[in-house]
Design a protein around this motif. Structure first.
Motif, PDB file in Angstrom:
ATOM      1  N   ARG A  14     -24.537 -24.029  -2.406  1.00  0.00           N
ATOM      2  CA  ARG A  14     -25.524 -23.735  -3.457  1.00  0.00           C
ATOM      3  C   ARG A  14     -26.596 -22.758  -2.966  1.00  0.00           C
ATOM      4  NH1 ARG A  14     -24.542 -29.426  -5.205  1.00  0.00           N
ATOM      5  NH2 ARG A  14     -23.667 -29.229  -7.279  1.00  0.00           N
ATOM      6  N   LEU A  15     -26.126 -21.768  -2.236  1.00  0.00           N
ATOM      7  CA  LEU A  15     -27.020 -20.711  -1.771  1.00  0.00           C
ATOM      8  C   LEU A  15     -26.953 -19.540  -2.743  1.00  0.00           C
ATOM      9  CD1 LEU A  15     -26.149 -20.830   2.019  1.00  0.00           C
ATOM     10  CD2 LEU A  15     -28.251 -21.665   0.926  1.00  0.00           C
ATOM     11  N   PRO A  16     -28.012 -18.787  -2.848  1.00  0.00           N
ATOM     12  CA  PRO A  16     -27.995 -17.656  -3.771  1.00  0.00           C
ATOM     13  C   PRO A  16     -27.194 -16.479  -3.215  1.00  0.00           C
ATOM     14  CG  PRO A  16     -30.090 -17.726  -2.618  1.00  0.00           C
ATOM     15  CD  PRO A  16     -29.322 -18.964  -2.209  1.00  0.00           C
ATOM     16  N   ALA A  17     -26.692 -15.668  -4.124  1.00  0.00           N
ATOM     17  CA  ALA A  17     -26.063 -14.407  -3.722  1.00  0.00           C
ATOM     18  C   ALA A  17     -27.166 -13.454  -3.288  1.00  0.00           C
ATOM     19  CB  ALA A  17     -25.276 -13.816  -4.880  1.00  0.00           C
ATOM     20  N   VAL A  18     -26.886 -12.704  -2.228  1.00  0.00           N
ATOM     21  CA  VAL A  18     -27.847 -11.730  -1.712  1.00  0.00           C
ATOM     22  C   VAL A  18     -27.115 -10.404  -1.606  1.00  0.00           C
ATOM     23  CG1 VAL A  18     -29.313 -11.084   0.243  1.00  0.00           C
ATOM     24  CG2 VAL A  18     -29.091 -13.498  -0.402  1.00  0.00           C
ATOM     25  N   ARG A  19     -27.693  -9.363  -2.173  1.00  0.00           N
ATOM     26  CA  ARG A  19     -27.089  -8.036  -2.046  1.00  0.00           C
ATOM     27  C   ARG A  19     -27.348  -7.522  -0.633  1.00  0.00           C
ATOM     28  NH1 ARG A  19     -28.177  -3.731  -6.484  1.00  0.00           N
ATOM     29  NH2 ARG A  19     -26.531  -4.960  -7.455  1.00  0.00           N
TER      30      ARG A  19
END
Length: 110
Positions: A71-76
Motif C-alpha cells: 500500500r505504498l504510493p506510486a512515485v514517478r
C-alpha cells in the motif's frame, strides 16, 4: 512480545521511493533490450534479447505488485539506477555496447 513500531512518514516515503526506483530501473532495462531487437537480424540474438526483455519487464511487474501489496504510493522516477553509470561514461548506443553493459549489470547482482 513487543509490537513493531508504526511506520513514519519518512520511512514510508523512503520505501516508496526505493521500491519505485527498482521498478523503474527494471522497466528501463526492459525497454532498452527491446529496442536492441531492432538492431539485429540474428535469430539467436533476437530470441535472447526478447527473453531478457520479458524477464526485466516481469521484474518490474513484481516490484509494482510489491508496492501495491505494501500500500505504498506510486512515485514517478526520472533517473533509474543505470543513469548514474552514464554520469561516468556515455550510455550504450550499439548492440555490442548494450550486451557488455547488460552483462556487467547482471554480474553485479550476483
Amino acid at each position: 512480545m513487543i509490537a513493531p513500531a508504526a511506520p513514519t512518514a519518512d520511512t514510508t516515503r523512503a520505501w516508496s521511493w526505493k521500491l519505485n526506483w527498482f521498478r523503474q530501473s527494471e522497466l528501463d532495462g526492459a525497454l532498452l533490450l527491446g529496442r536492441m531487437v531492432r538492431s539485429t537480424d540474428d535469430a539467436y540474438l533476437i530470441a535472447a534479447l526478447t527473453r531478457h526483455c520479458a524477464d526485466e519487464a516481469r521484474h518490474s511487474l513484481l516490484w509494482s505488485q510489491a508496492i501495491a501489496a505494501a500500500r505504498l504510493p506510486a512515485v514517478r522516477i526520472h533517473r533509474p539506477y543505470q543513469s548514474f553509470y552514464w554520469d561516468q561514461s556515455p550510455p550504450p548506443r550499439t548492440l555490442p555496447e548494450v550486451l557488455v553493459v547488460t552483462h556487467v549489470f547482471e554480474q553485479r547482482v550476483d
